[in-house]
Design an enzyme around this catalytic site. Structure first.
Site: not given
Ligand code: SAH
Length: 398
Positions: A212, A230, A252, A282, A302, A342
Site C-alpha cells: 500500500r 477489491f 468491492d 469486479a 487485489d 494471494c
C-alpha cells in the site's frame, strides 16, 4: 512411551530439509495409539528419531513438526520461547509507533504451525488453524497475555481450512476484555478503523501494508484517477488519498467493507465528495467500464484467494488472466497497474506468465517496475516455501 509416526523408506527428505509437514502418504506405521493433538516422534524408515510433531488423524497433514531436536521437551517453556522469539522479531522491525497493527506470530514460518496472532493496538487476535493449536489455545493465550499484557485476546478461528482438521468455526473471547465493535489503529501514520469481530481474516489485510505504501506514492497516484478494485475497507485508497490522488473509485462486493472504507477516509480528516464507492462484482464492473469506454490512470487489483487446492489452479489462472486483461484494457497509456495474487498455489513464476498472457491479449507493453510480496511481519521460512503466498507486480502500462 511417546507414540510415533514411522515414515516410509525414502520419504524422509522433506523432514531432513526441515519442512514442517508430515503427510499421511509418507507414513508407514503409527506406533502406539496417539490421541488427536498429542505430541509424537517422527521416525525414519529405520526407526531413528527425526522430529517432534503434533498429530491429527483427521488431517492429510498427519503431523506438524515443532522441533528437530531430540532432547527438546515440548512443554509450556517450548511454546513460551517460540512466542518470545516471534515477538522479538516483530519488535526489531520498528513498526511502532507509526504502525500499531501487525502480525506477531506467522504460524509455520515462526516455528508454531497453525497459530496466527495479529496485534491491533491493545488487542490480540488469534487464529487457531489446526487441532494441535486448538487444544492448546488457552495455554497459548495465557502465555501471550504474560508476554504482551494486552487488554484482550479474541479468537477468530473461522477460516475454512479448519474443516480439513476436523474443526468447526469458532469466534470467542479467550482472555481479558472484548475488543470494541470498531477499533482504531495506525498504519504508517495513517488512521484505520477495524471490526475485529466481523472483519475478514483477523480484521484487516495486514500483509499488504508495504505494498500500500509503495503503490500509494505521490509519483504514482498523485493527481491521478485511481480504480481500487477489491477495495475492502479502503487500504490502498487511504494511502492514495494521503498522496493527493484525484478521484478514487473503490470497488468491492461487500457493502459493509465499503462503508468502512468511507469511514476510514473521514477518520483521516479528509473530505472527498468525488470518490465513488461501487458495490459490484469486479469482473462485471470492469467489463461495464470497458463497454462504456471509461479509463483510469492507476488500477489496483487485489483479489481474494482464487486457488484453495491444486484442482483450482487452472480456474484461478483464468480468473487472474481475465482481471489483468481487463485492467490493461482500462488503463491509460503511461498509467499503472498494481496486480496481486494471494493464492499460495499460484507461484510468482506462474503469476508472471498469467499477467504476461493478459498483456499480450490486451496488446499493451507492460513493464514491471517492482516485484512485490508480503510484509516483513509475515516472514517466509526458507524451508517452507508455502509460507510465500502473496506476490504482486507494480506495472507501468504503455
Ligand atoms: N485491497 C484490500 C484487501 C482486499 S481483500 C486491502 O488492502 O485491505 C479482497 C476483497 O475482495 C474483499 O474485500 C472481498 O469482499 C472482495 N471481493 C471478493 N470477490 C469479489 C468480486 N468478485 N468482486 C469484487 N470484490 C470482491
Amino acid at each position: 512411551m511417546t507414540a510415533s509416526l514411522k515414515l516410509k523408506q525414502g520419504r524422509e527428505k522433506p523432514v531432513h530439509n526441515r519442512h514442517p509437514w508430515v503427510f499421511s502418504g509418507a507414513i508407514s506405521q503409527i506406533v502406539g495409539s496417539p490421541q488427536p493433538g498429542e505430541v509424537v516422534s517422527v521416525l525414519d524408515g529405520n526407526g531413528r528419531f527425526l522430529a517432534h510433531a503434533y498429530y491429527n488423524p483427521h488431517s492429510q497433514i498427519r503431523g506438524r513438526i515443532l522441533s528437530w531436536e531430540e532432547n527438546e521437551t515440548i512443554d509450556e517453556n517450548f511454546w513460551h520461547s517460540k512466542l518470545q522469539r516471534a515477538i522479538a522479531g516483530r519488535a526489531a522491525l520498528n513498526l511502532e509507533p507509526a504502525t500499531t497493527a501487525y502480525r506477531l506470530v506467522n504460524a509455520e514460518a515462526d516455528g508454531v504451525p497453525g497459530l496466527i496472532v495479529d496485534k491491533y493496538g491493545d488487542f490480540l487476535v488469534m487464529q487457531c488453524l489446526t487441532l494441535g493449536i486448538d487444544q492448546r489455545k488457552m495455554m497459548l493465550a495465557n502465555l501471550l497475555a504474560t508476554l504482551l499484557q494486552p487488554r484482550g485476546i479474541l479468537e477468530r478461528s473461522d477460516a475454512s481450512v479448519r474443516r480439513k482438521e476436523g474443526l468447526t468455526a469458532v469466534t470467542a473471547l479467550l482472555w481479558g476484555e472484548a475488543p470494541p465493535a470498531t477499533l482504531n489503529f495506525r498504519e504508517n501514520g495513517l488512521h484505520f478503523t477495524v471490526d475485529l469481530h466481523e472483519g475478514h481474516k483477523t480484521g484487516f489485510y495486514l500483509d499488504q501494508r508495504e505494498n500500500r505504501a509503495i503503490v500509494g506514492q505521490p509519483n504514482i497516484v498523485g493527481g491521478q484517477e485511481v480504480l481500487n478494485t477489491f477495495a475492502y475497507t479502503g487500504g490502498f485508497a487511504i494511502y492514495a488519498a494521503a498522496s493527493g490522488a484525484g478521484k478514487i473509485v473503490n470497488l468491492d462486493t461487500s457493502a459493509s467493507a465499503l462503508t468502512l472504507a468511507k469511514a476510514n477516509i473521514e477518520l483521516n480528516g479528509w473530505q472527498r465528495p468525488d470518490d465513488e464507492y461501487v458495490t459490484a462484482d469486479a469482473f462485471q464492473q470492469l467489463r461495464a467500464y470497458r463497454d462504456n469506454g471509461r479509463t483510469f490512470d492507476a488500477i489496483i487489483l487485489d483479489p481474494p484467494k482464487f486457488a484453495n487446492s491444486q484442482r483450482d489452479i487452472q480456474q484461478a489462472a483464468r480468473g487472474y488472466k481475465d482481471l489483468n486483461w481487463l485492467a490493461f484494457r482500462l488503463v491509460r497509456p503511461g498509467g499503472w497497474v498494481a496486480t496481486f495474487s494471494c493464492s499460495g498455489l499460484v507461484t510468482a513464476d506462474l503469476f508472471q506468465k498469467i499477467v504476461f498472457g493478459a498483456a499480450i491479449d490486451a496488446k499493451r507493453d507492460v513493464q514491471i517496475l517492482q516485484f512485490l510480496s508480503q510484509g516483513p511481519d509475515h516472514p517466509v521460512l526458507l524451508s517452507f516455501p508455502e509460507s510465500a503466498y502473496l506476490k504482486g507486480f507494480l506495472c507501468r502500462v504503455w
